[in-house]
Motif scaffolding. Sequence first.
Motif, short mmCIF file in Angstrom:
data_model
loop_
_atom_site.label_atom_id
_atom_site.label_comp_id
_atom_site.label_asym_id
_atom_site.label_seq_id
_atom_site.Cartn_x
_atom_site.Cartn_y
_atom_site.Cartn_z
N GLU A 27 -16.71 -36.41 54.62
CA GLU A 27 -16.47 -35.38 55.44
C GLU A 27 -15.13 -34.65 54.93
O GLU A 27 -14.89 -33.41 55.10
N ASN A 28 -14.10 -35.38 54.61
CA ASN A 28 -12.89 -34.88 53.82
C ASN A 28 -13.27 -34.10 52.70
O ASN A 28 -12.63 -32.94 52.43
N ILE A 29 -14.00 -34.58 51.64
CA ILE A 29 -14.45 -33.89 50.74
C ILE A 29 -15.33 -32.38 50.99
O ILE A 29 -15.02 -31.33 50.54
N ASN A 30 -16.14 -32.51 52.15
CA ASN A 30 -16.84 -31.38 52.43
C ASN A 30 -15.94 -30.23 53.17
O ASN A 30 -16.02 -29.17 52.93
N LYS A 31 -14.96 -30.73 53.89
CA LYS A 31 -14.04 -29.88 54.36
C LYS A 31 -13.01 -29.18 53.31
O LYS A 31 -12.73 -27.98 53.39
N LYS A 32 -12.60 -30.14 52.27
CA LYS A 32 -11.80 -29.41 51.22
C LYS A 32 -12.59 -28.33 50.49
O LYS A 32 -12.18 -27.20 50.20
N GLN A 48 -15.32 -26.63 51.37
CA GLN A 48 -15.73 -25.53 52.43
C GLN A 48 -14.60 -24.46 52.23
O GLN A 48 -14.58 -23.37 52.69
N SER A 49 -13.07 -24.98 52.42
CA SER A 49 -12.12 -24.24 52.63
C SER A 49 -11.83 -23.30 51.38
O SER A 49 -11.35 -22.27 51.46
N THR A 50 -12.08 -23.92 50.43
CA THR A 50 -11.75 -23.25 48.88
C THR A 50 -12.86 -22.27 48.69
O THR A 50 -12.65 -20.99 48.14
#
Length: 162
Positions: A151-156, A158-160
Motif C-alpha cells: 500500500e505504501n509503494i502504491n501511494k508513493k 500514485q502521488s508522483t
Amino acid sequence: MENEQISAFGEVLIFLIGGCVFVLGGLFSSKLIHPHRPNAQKLESYESGEQPIGSGWSRFNIRFYVVALLFLLFEVEIVFVFPWATVFGNADYIEATDGLWGWFSIIEMFVFIFILALGLAYAWVKGYLEWPRANVTPSDFKSPVPEDLYENINKKYQSTKS
C-alpha cells in the motif's frame, strides 16, 4: 490500314493476361534463383524448430467467428456508404430532378442504415455480442511481504503521477 481500337473487354483481357504473366514470372524467377538448402531444422514444423503442441485441428469458440462476421457486416456498410456519399451531392442530378434526387438518396441511405441497425439489434438481443467472463479465483498464495508495504509503494507512485 485504319486505326483500330481495342474494346473495353479487350483492355480488361490485356490487364488480366499482364497480371497473370507478372505473377507467374515472379514465381518462376524466384524458383530459379532461390537457394535450395534443406536441412533437418528447416524441414520441421513451422520452419522455426518449435515443436507444435496439440493438434492443429483444435476447436475455437464460435463467438470468434460471430464477431468476425459482424465486423465484416459493418465493413461492407462503409463500402456502400462511400459511393453514395460521392453521388449524393452531385449538382447535375439535383438540378435535373428539381431537388428530388437529394431527398431520394437521403431516404435511401436512412433505410439502408436502419436495416443494418436492425441486424445489430438482432445480434445484441440474441446475445452474440456478449462475451462470457472468466471465473477468476483468488490466489491462495500467502506473501511474506506485509500488505502495508504494498500500500505504501502504491501511494508513493500514485502521488508522483499526479
